[in-house]
Scaffold this active site. Structure first.
Site, PDB file in Angstrom:
ATOM      1  N   SER A   6      -2.832  22.305   9.952  1.00  0.00           N
ATOM      2  CA  SER A   6      -3.339  23.187   8.894  1.00  0.00           C
ATOM      3  C   SER A   6      -2.720  24.582   8.946  1.00  0.00           C
ATOM      4  O   SER A   6      -2.724  25.242   9.986  1.00  0.00           O
ATOM      5  CB  SER A   6      -4.858  23.290   9.055  1.00  0.00           C
ATOM      6  OG  SER A   6      -5.331  24.492   8.506  1.00  0.00           O
ATOM      7  N   GLY A   7      -2.244  25.041   7.802  1.00  0.00           N
ATOM      8  CA  GLY A   7      -1.712  26.399   7.717  1.00  0.00           C
ATOM      9  C   GLY A   7      -2.792  27.433   7.991  1.00  0.00           C
ATOM     10  O   GLY A   7      -2.562  28.422   8.684  1.00  0.00           O
ATOM     11  N   LEU A   8      -3.980  27.180   7.437  1.00  0.00           N
ATOM     12  CA  LEU A   8      -5.088  28.113   7.659  1.00  0.00           C
ATOM     13  C   LEU A   8      -5.404  28.207   9.152  1.00  0.00           C
ATOM     14  O   LEU A   8      -5.539  29.298   9.716  1.00  0.00           O
ATOM     15  CB  LEU A   8      -6.332  27.631   6.887  1.00  0.00           C
ATOM     16  CG  LEU A   8      -7.629  28.384   7.183  1.00  0.00           C
ATOM     17  CD1 LEU A   8      -7.523  29.856   6.783  1.00  0.00           C
ATOM     18  CD2 LEU A   8      -8.821  27.733   6.473  1.00  0.00           C
ATOM     19  N   ASP A  41      -3.746  33.584   6.240  1.00  0.00           N
ATOM     20  CA  ASP A  41      -3.097  32.389   5.700  1.00  0.00           C
ATOM     21  C   ASP A  41      -2.292  32.774   4.457  1.00  0.00           C
ATOM     22  O   ASP A  41      -2.497  32.243   3.373  1.00  0.00           O
ATOM     23  CB  ASP A  41      -4.203  31.362   5.359  1.00  0.00           C
ATOM     24  CG  ASP A  41      -3.628  30.016   4.937  1.00  0.00           C
ATOM     25  OD1 ASP A  41      -2.421  29.787   5.173  1.00  0.00           O
ATOM     26  OD2 ASP A  41      -4.383  29.213   4.358  1.00  0.00           O
ATOM     27  N   ASP A  65       1.032  21.049   6.937  1.00  0.00           N
ATOM     28  CA  ASP A  65       0.729  21.855   5.756  1.00  0.00           C
ATOM     29  C   ASP A  65       1.904  22.822   5.606  1.00  0.00           C
ATOM     30  O   ASP A  65       1.980  23.837   6.286  1.00  0.00           O
ATOM     31  CB  ASP A  65      -0.581  22.606   6.026  1.00  0.00           C
ATOM     32  CG  ASP A  65      -0.925  23.576   4.922  1.00  0.00           C
ATOM     33  OD1 ASP A  65      -0.170  23.662   3.940  1.00  0.00           O
ATOM     34  OD2 ASP A  65      -1.967  24.250   5.063  1.00  0.00           O
ATOM     35  N   ASP A 106       2.624  24.752   3.206  1.00  0.00           N
ATOM     36  CA  ASP A 106       2.354  25.788   2.202  1.00  0.00           C
ATOM     37  C   ASP A 106       3.163  25.499   0.924  1.00  0.00           C
ATOM     38  O   ASP A 106       3.061  24.421   0.378  1.00  0.00           O
ATOM     39  CB  ASP A 106       2.648  27.187   2.769  1.00  0.00           C
ATOM     40  CG  ASP A 106       1.615  27.582   3.836  1.00  0.00           C
ATOM     41  OD1 ASP A 106       0.555  26.926   3.890  1.00  0.00           O
ATOM     42  OD2 ASP A 106       1.869  28.526   4.598  1.00  0.00           O
ATOM     43  N   GLU A 118       2.446  22.745  -1.696  1.00  0.00           N
ATOM     44  CA  GLU A 118       1.542  22.994  -2.821  1.00  0.00           C
ATOM     45  C   GLU A 118       2.268  23.726  -3.930  1.00  0.00           C
ATOM     46  O   GLU A 118       3.184  24.521  -3.668  1.00  0.00           O
ATOM     47  CB  GLU A 118       0.318  23.778  -2.332  1.00  0.00           C
ATOM     48  CG  GLU A 118       0.629  25.125  -1.730  1.00  0.00           C
ATOM     49  CD  GLU A 118      -0.514  25.654  -0.847  1.00  0.00           C
ATOM     50  OE1 GLU A 118      -0.792  25.018   0.194  1.00  0.00           O
ATOM     51  OE2 GLU A 118      -1.102  26.685  -1.209  1.00  0.00           O
ATOM     52  N   LYS A 178       2.068  32.446  -0.387  1.00  0.00           N
ATOM     53  CA  LYS A 178       0.853  31.816  -0.920  1.00  0.00           C
ATOM     54  C   LYS A 178      -0.393  32.553  -0.424  1.00  0.00           C
ATOM     55  O   LYS A 178      -0.339  33.387   0.488  1.00  0.00           O
ATOM     56  CB  LYS A 178       0.807  30.327  -0.570  1.00  0.00           C
ATOM     57  CG  LYS A 178       0.965  29.945   0.885  1.00  0.00           C
ATOM     58  CD  LYS A 178      -0.182  30.267   1.823  1.00  0.00           C
ATOM     59  CE  LYS A 178      -1.497  29.671   1.450  1.00  0.00           C
ATOM     60  NZ  LYS A 178      -1.685  28.334   2.010  1.00  0.00           N
ATOM     61  N   ASN A 236      -4.583  31.474   0.553  1.00  0.00           N
ATOM     62  CA  ASN A 236      -5.436  30.306   0.771  1.00  0.00           C
ATOM     63  C   ASN A 236      -6.198  29.969  -0.516  1.00  0.00           C
ATOM     64  O   ASN A 236      -6.653  30.853  -1.235  1.00  0.00           O
ATOM     65  CB  ASN A 236      -6.425  30.570   1.918  1.00  0.00           C
ATOM     66  CG  ASN A 236      -7.224  29.323   2.239  1.00  0.00           C
ATOM     67  OD1 ASN A 236      -8.249  29.060   1.624  1.00  0.00           O
ATOM     68  ND2 ASN A 236      -6.732  28.546   3.185  1.00  0.00           N
ATOM     69  N   SER A 237      -6.349  28.666  -0.752  1.00  0.00           N
ATOM     70  CA  SER A 237      -6.945  28.206  -2.014  1.00  0.00           C
ATOM     71  C   SER A 237      -8.376  28.676  -2.208  1.00  0.00           C
ATOM     72  O   SER A 237      -8.865  28.717  -3.336  1.00  0.00           O
ATOM     73  CB  SER A 237      -6.919  26.675  -2.061  1.00  0.00           C
ATOM     74  OG  SER A 237      -5.610  26.227  -1.893  1.00  0.00           O
ATOM     75  N   ARG A 260       1.063  18.683  -3.430  1.00  0.00           N
ATOM     76  CA  ARG A 260      -0.328  19.134  -3.565  1.00  0.00           C
ATOM     77  C   ARG A 260      -0.515  19.832  -4.911  1.00  0.00           C
ATOM     78  O   ARG A 260       0.188  20.793  -5.217  1.00  0.00           O
ATOM     79  CB  ARG A 260      -0.641  20.062  -2.404  1.00  0.00           C
ATOM     80  CG  ARG A 260      -1.909  20.854  -2.550  1.00  0.00           C
ATOM     81  CD  ARG A 260      -2.276  21.414  -1.185  1.00  0.00           C
ATOM     82  NE  ARG A 260      -3.123  22.575  -1.259  1.00  0.00           N
ATOM     83  CZ  ARG A 260      -3.559  23.233  -0.186  1.00  0.00           C
ATOM     84  NH1 ARG A 260      -3.198  22.832   1.029  1.00  0.00           N
ATOM     85  NH2 ARG A 260      -4.338  24.275  -0.325  1.00  0.00           N
ATOM     86  N   HIS A 278      -6.510  19.015  -4.796  1.00  0.00           N
ATOM     87  CA  HIS A 278      -7.415  19.939  -4.107  1.00  0.00           C
ATOM     88  C   HIS A 278      -8.456  20.470  -5.083  1.00  0.00           C
ATOM     89  O   HIS A 278      -8.192  20.620  -6.284  1.00  0.00           O
ATOM     90  CB  HIS A 278      -6.616  21.091  -3.509  1.00  0.00           C
ATOM     91  CG  HIS A 278      -7.307  21.725  -2.334  1.00  0.00           C
ATOM     92  ND1 HIS A 278      -8.390  21.180  -1.709  1.00  0.00           N
ATOM     93  CD2 HIS A 278      -7.051  22.896  -1.664  1.00  0.00           C
ATOM     94  CE1 HIS A 278      -8.780  21.949  -0.720  1.00  0.00           C
ATOM     95  NE2 HIS A 278      -7.988  22.998  -0.664  1.00  0.00           N
TER      96      HIS A 278
HETATM   97  C1  SPV Z   1      -5.106  24.296   5.179  1.00  0.00           C
HETATM   98  O1  SPV Z   1      -5.791  23.664   5.981  1.00  0.00           O
HETATM   99  O2  SPV Z   1      -4.432  25.257   5.491  1.00  0.00           O
HETATM  100  C2  SPV Z   1      -5.104  23.926   3.776  1.00  0.00           C
HETATM  101  C3  SPV Z   1      -6.283  23.348   3.212  1.00  0.00           C
HETATM  102  O3  SPV Z   1      -4.133  24.182   3.140  1.00  0.00           O
HETATM  103  S1  SPV Z   1      -7.142  24.635   2.470  1.00  0.00           S
HETATM  104  O4  SPV Z   1      -7.447  25.612   3.473  1.00  0.00           O
HETATM  105  O5  SPV Z   1      -8.313  24.018   1.915  1.00  0.00           O
HETATM  106  O6  SPV Z   1      -6.316  25.216   1.443  1.00  0.00           O
HETATM  107 MG    MG Z   2      -2.950  25.569   3.927  1.00  0.00          MG
END
Ligand code: SPV
Ligand code: MG
Length: 566
Positions: free
Chosen positions: A71-73, A83, A110, A112, A139, A145, A147-148, A184, A215
């Protein structure tokens, strides 16, 4: 398949590390990317668990998961940054390499936005393949980017054609068919509707994506379910139910999703655990409450694979460096020292502010001999140094050295150096002995005339050849050792060190058993008698010549001399 890819029969670098590192016999032979591809394509719902470093990757695997979400986050959070592409992609790559090395299940990264345009995506895919990563998810947003879940509707989406170019470039630059590229779709996150999501997913499918990640930031799964209903099975669909976590997993199964990503729960659980621990230790200023609530140090070592390293050391380290143990004969009373040894053994006499034995231990340790046994006898309670094992010769008569050593038989294992508790020496002496490849070896001082001049007790030797400055003296063996050797036959003085190889040690143990099993004898057997018995049994004792640099503490003057010896 693009023509730029290599034919299948060339070894895939995808699993490079699987060959570099020692792997258990049951380590899966199928490359990680192929396993990821199979999981995503299979009819069964697959679960990918988040990990953000080598340790968490290993824990995820041990829990039973078949694949990891890098996971990027979570990786950015663990690095202490946002992130928002604050960690550079090569910094993330470093983390991924540790994760890949620490686990044997495939990792979906991930990626990004692909860290830029199509060109950055090409390089990313190549570098991921080189590190044994199974696939990447990108994505349809722009670099850098966000975070979503941070103000998602304000986030601009990528131009569809431009993003398709990133997908195509990624697919074309992968060297092996198995590598997975997941596209994504962030249309729902950005506040667009179902038709935009479907339009984008279809474009990405046409561009070559292997799966779609749809997502949603809603607390209920309506968006992703609506998408799946319309999309059908055109490509496998992956979801991230971080926000709609209350939805039963059976719903995802019924709708035919391919994979569920539990996206950040390892990282979040670490945060809670670390906050609790930090708070508690800060408040209590002691570790008492915390110790039983956290993983033991042994568990840390297990997760790091410490055991495998120990096994490897047995296979790869030179025997000598492995386990040389010292056995120090410290039972002697030393009545010639008068009052000085009334209440302590000779080895505890003070030299330059510390007991002789402490100096000996320090020298052994400096020579990397850490496994040390001291055989105590006279006033054994006065020997209280730490970090050594003790064996006791409780015979009340002035102890026989051979009998003392016999009492320390439990320490006679592997490669040993046996020496006296009243001899100070320099660390090169054990070091030289450790290098000798022989079942028995002794150190002989060629400066023997000094000790004769000083009229002190000494154990002289006759060797197969005297020391010669013109040869390497590597094949010299001990013929005789005694205090009564006519001067013309003396080649040196035995310094009290006997090194034994594992075979030599086993022989010595048996010999001591034979000599001592009936208890101390009328005439106490000393170490010179043991050496004579070894020679009499037809064994070869190699001689290492040296000159000076040791001190036998025999007399009160020696105690004083000891201070300057150091
Ligand atoms: C991550 O885990 O970094 C993701 C999922 O990209 S989210 O945090 O939901 O965007
Ligand atoms: Mg991410």
């Amino acid at each position: 398949m693009s023509s730029s890819k290599l034919p299948k029969n060339i070894d895939s670098p995808i699993d490079n590390h699987e060959r570099v590192y020692e792997r258990p016999a049951d380590f899966p032979k199928v490359p990680k990317a192929a396993r990821l591809r199979n999981l995503i394509r299979s009819q069964e719902l697959t679960f990918l668990m988040e990990a953000h470093n080598g340790l968490s990757a290993r824990i995820v695997e041990e829990a039973g998961f078949e694949a990891i979400w890098a996971s990027g986050l979570s990786i950015s959070a663990a690095l202490g940054v946002r992130d928002s592409n604050e960690a550079s992609w090569t910094q993330v790559l470093e983390v991924l390499e540790f994760m890949s090395d620490a686990s044997s299940i495939p990792i979906l990264v991930d990626g990004d936005t692909g860290y830029g345009n199509f060109n950055n995506m090409r390089r990313l895919v190549r570098k991921l393949e080189q590190r044994g990563i199974g696939g990447v998810c990108i994505e349809d947003k722009q670099f850098p980017k966000t975070n979503s879940f941070i103000n998602g509707t304000a986030q601009p989406l990528a131009d569809i054609d431009e993003f398709c170019g990133r997908i195509k470039a990624g697919k074309d630059s992968q060297r092996y068919d198995e590598f997975v590229v997941v596209a994504r779709v962030e249309a729902f996150i950005a506040g667009w509707g179902l038709s935009e999501a479907l339009k984008r997913a279809e474009a990405y499918r046409m561009a070559g994506a292997d799966a779609i990640l749809i997502h949603s930031a809603k607390r209920h799964p309506s968006e992703i379910l609506a998408f799946k209903r319309e999309w059908g099975d055109r490509l496998p669909v992956v979801i991230v139910p971080t926000k709609y976590y209350t939805t039963s997993t059976d719903v995802f199964r019924e709708f035919g999703f391919s994979a569920v990503i539990w996206a950040n729960h390892m990282m979040r659980s670490c945060i809670t655990a670390m906050q609790d621990t930090a708070k508690l230790i800060f408040q209590e200023q002691t570790l008492i409450s915390v110790e039983d609530r956290i993983a033991s140090i042994a568990e840390v070592f297990r997760l790091q694979g410490a055991e495998e390293l120990e096994e490897a050391e047995k296979r790869y380290l030179p025997q000598n460096a492995k386990v040389t143990r010292a056995i120090i004969l410290g039972a002697a009373h030393g009545p010639e020292m008068g009052l000085l040894t009334d209440s302590r053994p000779k080895c505890m006499l003070d030299v330059a502010g510390a007991p002789v034995l402490a100096h000996i231990l320090e020298t052994y340790r400096a020579a990397s001999v850490k496994d040390i046994t001291v055989i105590r006898g006279w006033k054994k309670e006065a020997i209280d140094l730490e970090g050594v094992q003790y064996c006791d010769n409780d015979d009340e008569r002035e102890p026989s050295e051979a009998y003392s050593l016999f009492k320390g038989s439990s320490a006679l294992e592997g490669t040993c150096i046996i020496s006296y508790g009243d001899v100070l020496f320099k660390k090169y002496i054990p070091q030289e002995l450790m290098e000798v490849d022989a079942d028995f070896a002794v150190i002989v001082d060629t400066n023997w005339k000094d000790s004769r001049n000083r009229d002190r007790y000494a154990e002289y030797v006759t060797c197969s050849k005297p020391y010669s400055r013109h040869s390497n003296n590597s094949d010299i063996v001990l013929m005789k050792v005694s205090e009564d050797i006519p001067p013309k036959s003396i080649d040196g003085e035995w310094m009290g060190f006997l090194k034994t190889s594992p075979t030599g040690t086993a022989f010595l143990r048996e010999l001591l058993l034979k000599l001592c099993e009936n208890g101390p004898q009328q005439t106490p057997l000393q170490m010179v008698d043991v050496l004579s018995e070894i020679i009499a049994a037809g064994k070869t004792i190699r001689v290492v010549y040296t000159a000076g640099n040791w001190l036998d503490i025999d007399r009160v003057e020696d105690v004083l001399a000891g201070s300057s010896f150091r």
